[in-house]
Design a protein around this motif. Structure first.
Motif, mmCIF file in Angstrom:
data_model
loop_
_atom_site.group_PDB
_atom_site.id
_atom_site.type_symbol
_atom_site.label_atom_id
_atom_site.label_comp_id
_atom_site.label_asym_id
_atom_site.label_seq_id
_atom_site.Cartn_x
_atom_site.Cartn_y
_atom_site.Cartn_z
ATOM 1 N N SER A 169 0.856 -1.191 0.000
ATOM 2 C CA SER A 169 0.000 0.000 0.000
ATOM 3 C C SER A 169 0.886 1.233 0.000
ATOM 4 O O SER A 169 1.669 1.446 0.940
ATOM 5 N N CYS A 170 0.752 2.033 -1.036
ATOM 6 C CA CYS A 170 1.530 3.261 -1.135
ATOM 7 C C CYS A 170 1.161 4.194 0.019
ATOM 8 O O CYS A 170 -0.018 4.331 0.379
ATOM 9 N N GLN A 171 2.173 4.838 0.581
ATOM 10 C CA GLN A 171 1.945 5.689 1.754
ATOM 11 C C GLN A 171 1.440 7.079 1.376
ATOM 12 O O GLN A 171 1.229 7.923 2.250
ATOM 13 N N ARG A 227 7.933 1.473 -7.326
ATOM 14 C CA ARG A 227 7.327 2.730 -7.796
ATOM 15 C C ARG A 227 5.816 2.585 -7.861
ATOM 16 O O ARG A 227 5.285 1.680 -8.512
ATOM 17 N N CYS A 228 5.125 3.481 -7.173
ATOM 18 C CA CYS A 228 3.667 3.482 -7.249
ATOM 19 C C CYS A 228 3.250 4.080 -8.592
ATOM 20 O O CYS A 228 3.687 5.182 -8.953
ATOM 21 N N PRO A 229 2.402 3.372 -9.333
ATOM 22 C CA PRO A 229 2.053 3.872 -10.669
ATOM 23 C C PRO A 229 1.099 5.072 -10.645
ATOM 24 O O PRO A 229 0.930 5.729 -11.666
ATOM 25 N N TYR A 230 0.505 5.369 -9.474
ATOM 26 C CA TYR A 230 -0.561 6.377 -9.476
ATOM 27 C C TYR A 230 -0.017 7.804 -9.564
ATOM 28 O O TYR A 230 -0.377 8.575 -10.459
ATOM 29 N N HIS A 231 0.881 8.186 -8.622
ATOM 30 C CA HIS A 231 1.474 9.527 -8.679
ATOM 31 C C HIS A 231 2.993 9.471 -8.670
ATOM 32 O O HIS A 231 3.649 10.493 -8.500
ATOM 33 N N GLY A 232 3.537 8.254 -8.788
ATOM 34 C CA GLY A 232 4.967 8.133 -9.010
ATOM 35 C C GLY A 232 5.858 8.189 -7.781
ATOM 36 O O GLY A 232 7.064 8.382 -7.906
ATOM 37 N N TRP A 233 5.320 8.022 -6.591
ATOM 38 C CA TRP A 233 6.209 7.934 -5.423
ATOM 39 C C TRP A 233 7.093 6.696 -5.587
ATOM 40 O O TRP A 233 6.628 5.645 -6.058
ATOM 41 N N THR A 234 8.357 6.823 -5.166
ATOM 42 C CA THR A 234 9.260 5.678 -5.268
ATOM 43 C C THR A 234 9.857 5.340 -3.906
ATOM 44 O O THR A 234 10.026 6.216 -3.039
#
Ligand code: FES
Ligand SMILES: [Fe+2]
Length: 450
Positions: A92-94, A113-120
């Motif tokens: 789960s992306c933070q 890398r989260c594909p939604y807003h690009g957090w890595t």
């Protein structure tokens, strides 16, 4: 409350804490299979506190290789780091909670890398990159927004996770079962198929099916000539684990020994350079002949069965590791089964099957037509089989198969679940052949009441 007073035909594992002098007793109200309240208790008390099989170490060879698995509402991501350590994190992306990975395995990520807003994130879960970081009033950083980790461990090429940071080490949890698994050398086996079938039944309905052989005479008639279920030995272990051992290449004691060997043994016998007709009138000799020929041909091939006994070359053991892992182990092939709960519906579950085999090149001499087991899949996909997803209707329509035996089971599981919903049914009644079901549910009850 259901109670029987049979003396159970099982043996106790060394150092077991199970009280085998107690009568076989269970509170098996049907609600455990049907109610959302019970499912919720499992979501809170069982899955987050158990060691769970998550996948194969062979999918995590190199830095950036990953697997992901789901259990109820949870999804866990496991990644190989550049220092060869393993990291396991809630998937789960933070930022806003998006699931970062959705495929069951993959290779060579450069970072998480989260594909939604690009957090890595790094392979240690630490937050690295945040696009437009300055637009947050308080800038997210590794201290506040790294992925949340869970425990991860490997044993014999199997990857396990535990969401409970205080859980006992995996090796302690497995206890003496480690010694049952290790001689089969799973790490030299190759994955030849990975399947997931969606079933219209509770995950424990599948589980119970695996824990008894009472049904074998009725829905698996093909086993009568090849395995002696009547004399199988059940062993109960601490922490809800159990094992059954079944003699192979013998006629079930309940049945008359046939004059001729069953025709479906022909591929095995010819692969072992044995003539099926030579066993006319002496079918009971097949078991020992198979053991001896396996030794002889393995020597010719340079294949080492290691510490396995002659009996272990012909018998099947099935290990049940609480809460939801089964290993059906033969000398040349291991099947791994995991029933997993649906995130919200107790009438549905997912059932995974992984099949591992010793590599064909270790076990066959094509020039002579010799093969240590007819189970060996000589047309396996390389380098890795695809994960195949389907539902029970595809199995019932014979468009997909897990194995003849399990396809036969699947045919009944939906009806089992449906029948339990009736107001004309209220409790599950077990006999001594079903003692492993009893053992599992006793331990489940103890876990849910903590
Ligand atoms: S939810 Fe993952 S970057 Fe936004
Ligand atoms: Fe079955």
């Amino acid at each position: 409350m259901v109670q029987t007073t049979h003396t159970a035909p099982f043996v106790m594992a060394d150092n077991s804490t199970v009280d085998h002098t107690a009568p076989v007793t269970a509170d098996m109200n049907k609600s455990r299979y049907l109610s959302t309240q019970w499912q919720q208790r499992e979501s809170e008390q069982l899955w987050p506190k158990s060691w769970l099989f998550a996948g194969l170490e062979s999918d995590l060879k190199d830095s950036g290789d990953y697997i992901h698995f789901e259990i109820g509402v949870e999804s866990i991501l496991i990644v190989r780091d550049s220092d060869h350590s393993l990291g396991a994190f809630y998937n789960s992306c933070q930022h806003r909670g998006n699931r970062i990975v959705t495929d069951s395995h993959g290779k060579g990520m450069r970072h998480i890398r989260c594909p939604y807003h690009g957090w890595t994130y790094g392979f240690d879960g630490a937050l690295k990159g945040v696009p437009s970081r300055k637009r947050f009033s308080t800038e997210p950083c590794a201290e506040t927004h790294s992925l949340k980790s869970v425990q991860v461990a490997a044993f014999e090429g199997l990857i396990w996770v535990n969401m409970d940071k205080d859980a006992m080490p995996l090796e302690e949890y497995l206890g003496t079962l480690k010694d049952k698994i290790a001689p089969y050398n799973l790490q030299r086996m190759q994955l030849i198929s990975q399947q997931t079938v969606a079933l219209d039944c509770n995950w424990k309905t599948v589980r119970d099916n695996f824990l008894e052989q009472y049904h074998v005479d009725f829905i698996h008639p093909q086993h009568a000539d090849t395995v002696d279920c009547e004399n199988s030995i059940n062993t109960l272990f601490p922490f809800g684990h159990s094992m059954t051992r079944v003699k192979g290449f013998v006629t079930d004691e309940k049945y008359t020994v046939p004059e001729k060997a069953p025709h479906y043994l022909a591929p095995l016998l010819s692969g072992l350079d044995l003539d099926i007709d030579s066993f006319d009138g002496r079918v009971p000799d097949i078991r020992q002949a198979v053991q001896q020929q396996k030794r002889k041909i393995a020597k010719h091939l340079g294949f080492d069965y290691g510490p396995l006994s002659d009996e272990e070359l012909t018998d099947v053991i099935q290990l049940d590791i609480f809460p939801n892992l089964f290993l059906t182990i033969q000398a040349e092939e291991v099947s791994i089964y995991t029933p997993r709960p649906h995130p919200s519906n107790p009438d549905q579950c997912y059932f995974d099957k992984w099949t591992l085999q010793i590599p064909e090149e270790m076990a066959c001499d094509p020039a002579k037509g010799w093969m240590l087991s007819p189970l060996l899949n000589t047309s396996k996909e390389t380098p890795r089989p695809k994960h195949d997803y389907f539902d029970q209707d595809a199995v019932i329509a014979q468009q997909k198969t897990l194995s003849l035996t399990f396809d036969q089971d699947i045919f009944y599981l939906r009806d089992m679940q449906a029948g339990m919903h009736s107001r004309g049914f209220d409790k599950v009644t077990l006999n001594v052949d079903e003692v492993r079901i009893q053992h599992f549910h006793n331990w489940l009850d103890s876990q849910l009441s903590q």
